[in-house]
Design a protein around this motif. Sequence first.
Motif, PDB file in Angstrom:
ATOM      1  N   VAL A  42       0.856  -1.179   0.000  1.00 55.65           N
ATOM      2  CA  VAL A  42       0.000   0.000   0.000  1.00 55.65           C
ATOM      3  C   VAL A  42       0.890   1.225   0.000  1.00 55.65           C
ATOM      4  CG1 VAL A  42      -1.773   1.269   1.232  1.00 55.65           C
ATOM      5  CG2 VAL A  42      -1.765  -1.224   1.301  1.00 55.65           C
ATOM      6  N   GLU A  43       0.628   2.077  -0.949  1.00 56.42           N
ATOM      7  CA  GLU A  43       1.361   3.335  -1.008  1.00 56.42           C
ATOM      8  C   GLU A  43       0.353   4.467  -0.966  1.00 56.42           C
ATOM      9  OE1 GLU A  43       4.070   3.574  -4.270  1.00 56.42           O
ATOM     10  OE2 GLU A  43       4.697   1.499  -4.035  1.00 56.42           O
ATOM     11  N   PRO A  44       0.630   5.525  -0.238  1.00 58.29           N
ATOM     12  CA  PRO A  44      -0.295   6.647  -0.194  1.00 58.29           C
ATOM     13  C   PRO A  44      -0.533   7.211  -1.603  1.00 58.29           C
ATOM     14  CG  PRO A  44       1.460   6.925   1.412  1.00 58.29           C
ATOM     15  CD  PRO A  44       1.819   5.754   0.555  1.00 58.29           C
ATOM     16  N   VAL A  45      -1.761   7.575  -1.845  1.00 60.03           N
ATOM     17  CA  VAL A  45      -2.129   8.139  -3.137  1.00 60.03           C
ATOM     18  C   VAL A  45      -2.419   9.615  -2.938  1.00 60.03           C
ATOM     19  CG1 VAL A  45      -3.839   8.065  -4.992  1.00 60.03           C
ATOM     20  CG2 VAL A  45      -3.125   5.951  -3.869  1.00 60.03           C
ATOM     21  N   LYS A  46      -1.938  10.432  -3.840  1.00 61.20           N
ATOM     22  CA  LYS A  46      -2.204  11.868  -3.766  1.00 61.20           C
ATOM     23  C   LYS A  46      -3.382  12.195  -4.678  1.00 61.20           C
ATOM     24  CE  LYS A  46       1.485  13.311  -1.396  1.00 61.20           C
ATOM     25  NZ  LYS A  46       1.537  14.208  -0.293  1.00 61.20           N
ATOM     26  N   LEU A  47      -4.272  13.009  -4.178  1.00 64.41           N
ATOM     27  CA  LEU A  47      -5.439  13.447  -4.936  1.00 64.41           C
ATOM     28  C   LEU A  47      -5.542  14.951  -4.747  1.00 64.41           C
ATOM     29  CD1 LEU A  47      -7.964  12.532  -6.546  1.00 64.41           C
ATOM     30  CD2 LEU A  47      -9.145  12.395  -4.371  1.00 64.41           C
ATOM     31  N   ARG A  48      -5.533  15.656  -5.834  1.00 64.44           N
ATOM     32  CA  ARG A  48      -5.542  17.126  -5.757  1.00 64.44           C
ATOM     33  C   ARG A  48      -4.394  17.628  -4.881  1.00 64.44           C
ATOM     34  NH1 ARG A  48     -11.510  18.490  -3.901  1.00 64.44           N
ATOM     35  NH2 ARG A  48     -10.950  16.878  -2.456  1.00 64.44           N
ATOM     36  N   GLY A  49      -3.289  16.898  -4.899  1.00 68.40           N
ATOM     37  CA  GLY A  49      -2.129  17.312  -4.129  1.00 68.40           C
ATOM     38  C   GLY A  49      -2.221  17.011  -2.647  1.00 68.40           C
ATOM     39  N   GLU A  50      -3.287  16.312  -2.219  1.00 64.01           N
ATOM     40  CA  GLU A  50      -3.458  15.992  -0.810  1.00 64.01           C
ATOM     41  C   GLU A  50      -3.490  14.482  -0.637  1.00 64.01           C
ATOM     42  OE1 GLU A  50      -6.539  18.171   1.288  1.00 64.01           O
ATOM     43  OE2 GLU A  50      -6.867  19.334  -0.520  1.00 64.01           O
ATOM     44  N   GLU A  51      -3.234  14.031   0.593  1.00 64.51           N
ATOM     45  CA  GLU A  51      -3.349  12.612   0.902  1.00 64.51           C
ATOM     46  C   GLU A  51      -4.800  12.187   0.678  1.00 64.51           C
ATOM     47  OE1 GLU A  51      -1.172  10.225   1.975  1.00 64.51           O
ATOM     48  OE2 GLU A  51       0.491  11.614   1.710  1.00 64.51           O
ATOM     49  N   THR A  52      -4.977  11.033   0.087  1.00 63.01           N
ATOM     50  CA  THR A  52      -6.311  10.521  -0.191  1.00 63.01           C
ATOM     51  C   THR A  52      -7.123  10.382   1.089  1.00 63.01           C
ATOM     52  OG1 THR A  52      -5.368   9.280  -2.017  1.00 63.01           O
ATOM     53  CG2 THR A  52      -7.582   8.696  -1.368  1.00 63.01           C
ATOM     54  N   SER A  53      -6.487   9.947   2.165  1.00 68.17           N
ATOM     55  CA  SER A  53      -7.206   9.751   3.423  1.00 68.17           C
ATOM     56  C   SER A  53      -7.837  11.060   3.915  1.00 68.17           C
ATOM     57  CB  SER A  53      -6.288   9.172   4.494  1.00 68.17           C
ATOM     58  OG  SER A  53      -5.189  10.024   4.711  1.00 68.17           O
ATOM     59  N   LYS A  54      -7.143  12.176   3.704  1.00 67.30           N
ATOM     60  CA  LYS A  54      -7.671  13.473   4.132  1.00 67.30           C
ATOM     61  C   LYS A  54      -8.878  13.858   3.284  1.00 67.30           C
ATOM     62  CE  LYS A  54      -6.486  18.307   4.818  1.00 67.30           C
ATOM     63  NZ  LYS A  54      -5.555  19.377   4.545  1.00 67.30           N
ATOM     64  N   VAL A  55      -8.776  13.652   1.972  1.00 71.03           N
ATOM     65  CA  VAL A  55      -9.885  13.975   1.071  1.00 71.03           C
ATOM     66  C   VAL A  55     -11.087  13.087   1.391  1.00 71.03           C
ATOM     67  CG1 VAL A  55     -10.633  14.008  -1.338  1.00 71.03           C
ATOM     68  CG2 VAL A  55      -8.330  14.785  -0.741  1.00 71.03           C
ATOM     69  N   LEU A  56     -10.836  11.806   1.624  1.00 75.58           N
ATOM     70  CA  LEU A  56     -11.908  10.872   1.944  1.00 75.58           C
ATOM     71  C   LEU A  56     -12.592  11.267   3.245  1.00 75.58           C
ATOM     72  CD1 LEU A  56     -13.402   8.311   1.194  1.00 75.58           C
ATOM     73  CD2 LEU A  56     -11.620   7.007   2.346  1.00 75.58           C
ATOM     74  N   ARG A  57     -11.825  11.638   4.260  1.00 77.12           N
ATOM     75  CA  ARG A  57     -12.397  12.059   5.532  1.00 77.12           C
ATOM     76  C   ARG A  57     -13.279  13.292   5.341  1.00 77.12           C
ATOM     77  NH1 ARG A  57     -14.977  10.690   9.067  1.00 77.12           N
ATOM     78  NH2 ARG A  57     -13.702   8.854   8.974  1.00 77.12           N
ATOM     79  N   GLU A  58     -12.831  14.258   4.529  1.00 78.77           N
ATOM     80  CA  GLU A  58     -13.630  15.448   4.264  1.00 78.77           C
ATOM     81  C   GLU A  58     -14.937  15.081   3.576  1.00 78.77           C
ATOM     82  OE1 GLU A  58     -11.077  17.979   1.967  1.00 78.77           O
ATOM     83  OE2 GLU A  58      -9.808  18.481   3.687  1.00 78.77           O
ATOM     84  N   MET A  59     -14.868  14.163   2.608  1.00 79.33           N
ATOM     85  CA  MET A  59     -16.075  13.734   1.902  1.00 79.33           C
ATOM     86  C   MET A  59     -17.048  13.050   2.857  1.00 79.33           C
ATOM     87  SD  MET A  59     -14.295  12.341  -1.610  1.00 79.33           S
ATOM     88  CE  MET A  59     -15.767  11.562  -2.224  1.00 79.33           C
ATOM     89  N   ARG A  60     -16.520  12.202   3.743  1.00 81.43           N
ATOM     90  CA  ARG A  60     -17.384  11.521   4.711  1.00 81.43           C
ATOM     91  C   ARG A  60     -18.021  12.517   5.667  1.00 81.43           C
ATOM     92  NH1 ARG A  60     -13.459   6.389   5.959  1.00 81.43           N
ATOM     93  NH2 ARG A  60     -14.124   5.122   4.193  1.00 81.43           N
TER      94      ARG A  60
END
Length: 84
Positions: A57-75
């Motif tokens: 597992v490698e961290p994925v960047k989305l819009r320049g941010e960690e995916t986990s942060k974007v996912l948490r915001e969406m949730r």
Amino acid sequence: MGRVKTSVYIDEELWREFKELAREESREVSRLLEEAIMNYVVGELIDVDESKVPLWVEPVKLRGEETSKVLREMRDEREESLLG
């Protein structure tokens, strides 16, 4: 294979989320439940030592941010829209 109708007790919030995800994916709730049960049964039948299964597992960047942060915001946004 025949089909049966059954009743089960499931956490109300979990059930709402499950049905919403099924709707978003245009999938039948019954089909998703069958797949989940089948995955569980198959997992129980196959004796696999999960500690020996490699996980890459490698961290994925989305819009320049960690995916986990974007996912948490969406949730959080979704929770807010549902609960008000």
